[in-house]
Scaffold this motif. Structure first.
Motif, PDB file in Angstrom:
ATOM      1  N   HIS A 194      10.188   6.049   5.104  1.00  0.00           N
ATOM      2  CA  HIS A 194       9.576   5.993   3.774  1.00  0.00           C
ATOM      3  C   HIS A 194       8.595   7.147   3.587  1.00  0.00           C
ATOM      4  N   HIS A 237       0.838  -1.217   0.000  1.00  0.00           N
ATOM      5  CA  HIS A 237       0.000   0.000   0.000  1.00  0.00           C
ATOM      6  C   HIS A 237       0.860   1.249   0.000  1.00  0.00           C
ATOM      7  N   HIS A 272       4.779   0.031  -0.068  1.00  0.00           N
ATOM      8  CA  HIS A 272       5.483  -0.838   0.883  1.00  0.00           C
ATOM      9  C   HIS A 272       4.536  -1.879   1.446  1.00  0.00           C
ATOM     10  N   ASP A 330       0.867   4.936   2.019  1.00  0.00           N
ATOM     11  CA  ASP A 330       0.234   5.520   3.213  1.00  0.00           C
ATOM     12  C   ASP A 330      -0.722   6.655   2.848  1.00  0.00           C
TER      13      ASP A 330
HETATM   14 NI    NI Z   1       2.112   1.873   5.667  1.00  0.00          NI
END
Ligand code: NI
Length: 300
Positions: free
Chosen positions: A208, A126, A214, A128
């Motif tokens: 990230h 996914h 990720h 974020d």
């Molecule tokens: Ni995440």
């Protein structure tokens, strides 16, 4: 007295982060602090801290009361354990976030994820940013993910798609199209073969960006995999172009019901107090975002 950061990124690390969308760092928190964090996490998950408020829930199941959770998460664990406020992890993470996104970058939220021994579920691929409830803001966010024990491929360390941070937010859906599940899965087109798997020592971390694709594998070991994630962002501004995240509109999760009930019974005041304590309402740009966000939510 806030602790002084001990980690500074090199120019090379900053360049790599912006090119690849992630970075691997060997140590942000010393072993003594990591051991304390482990104890706090075990206590919070055992006590089901935040569950009634809708801030502790299963990321991948239906999150029913009394059922085993295969990927429990606590939002803002610092609200239930003030000892989490003063850590070297927090000081280092903020310094890194500001090196990457500039001095306006500030803490946004944090979470604790437990991947239970032997049956802890994988975290779907996914981005974020796909979780942001109002897609019509420009988000510049990053997450700093620290395991509280060694993270390996066997217990579900992080994996990233390099360069995915440079593209748009791709289409997401509820895993198995089950809208009762909180997690999202990226169903857009990306090259899973290019994934970089990032094992880490306890107290090491990955950083990230909000658009970096990720995920993480399941926990097949006999030790629980705990991770502490601190989120940071530049105060979001309304964007020119309209965007839609239909995958959020169709969600029907048990935790959002619990949260609504709690807010209705006065929880919104507790929430405002917590935001005040975390400095959200004293930073003018952050305050402006909070006000716009609430107004837009009311009229949507
Ligand atoms: Ni995440």
């Amino acid at each position: 007295m806030p602790l002084k950061p001990t980690t500074i990124l090199t120019e090379d690390q900053i360049r790599l982060f912006h090119a690849n969308g992630f970075l691997q760092l060997p140590v942000l928190s010393p072993p003594s602090e990591v051991a304390k964090l482990r104890d706090v996490f075990d206590r919070l998950f055992a006590q089901k801290a935040g569950r009634k408020e809708g801030f502790q829930y299963d990321l991948v199941g239906h999150d029913e009361d009394g059922k085993t959770q295969s990927l429990p998460q606590i939002i803002n664990p610092v609200n239930y354990a003030p000892e989490l406020k003063d850590t070297l992890f927090r000081a280092n993470a903020l310094a890194i976030a500001r090196q990457l996104y500039g001095p306006e970058c500030a803490p946004s939220f944090e979470h604790a994820i437990l991947k239970p021994a032997e049956y802890g579920a994988p975290t779907p691929w996914h981005q974020d940013e796909a979780h942001r409830v109002d897609p019509n803001f420009e988000y510049r966010q990053l997450s700093i993910w620290m395991p509280l024990q060694e993270a390996t491929e066997a217990n579900g360390c992080m994996k990233f798609i390099p360069g995915s941070n440079l593209g748009p937010v791709l289409a997401h859906a509820s895993p198995g199209n089950d809208t009762k599940v909180h997690a999202l899965e990226c169903i857009g087109d990306f090259d899973k073969e290019s994934a970089v798997i990032v094992p880490l020592p306890a107290g090491g971390a990955t950083v990230h960006a909000g658009r970096t694709i990720h995920g993480a594998g399941p926990n097949r070991t006999n030790i629980p995999r705990r991770a502490y994630i601190l989120g940071f962002e530049v105060p979001p501004k309304l964007c020119e172009q309209k965007r839609e995240f239909p995958w959020l509109e169709e969600k029907q999760t048990a935790n959002s019901e619990r949260r609504k009930n709690w807010r209705r019974k006065g929880g919104f005041l507790v929430e405002a107090m917590r935001k005040l304590r975390r400095g959200f309402l004293t930073n003018p740009k952050r305050l402006l975002f909070e006000v716009k966000r609430v107004v837009r939510a009311i009229f949507r």
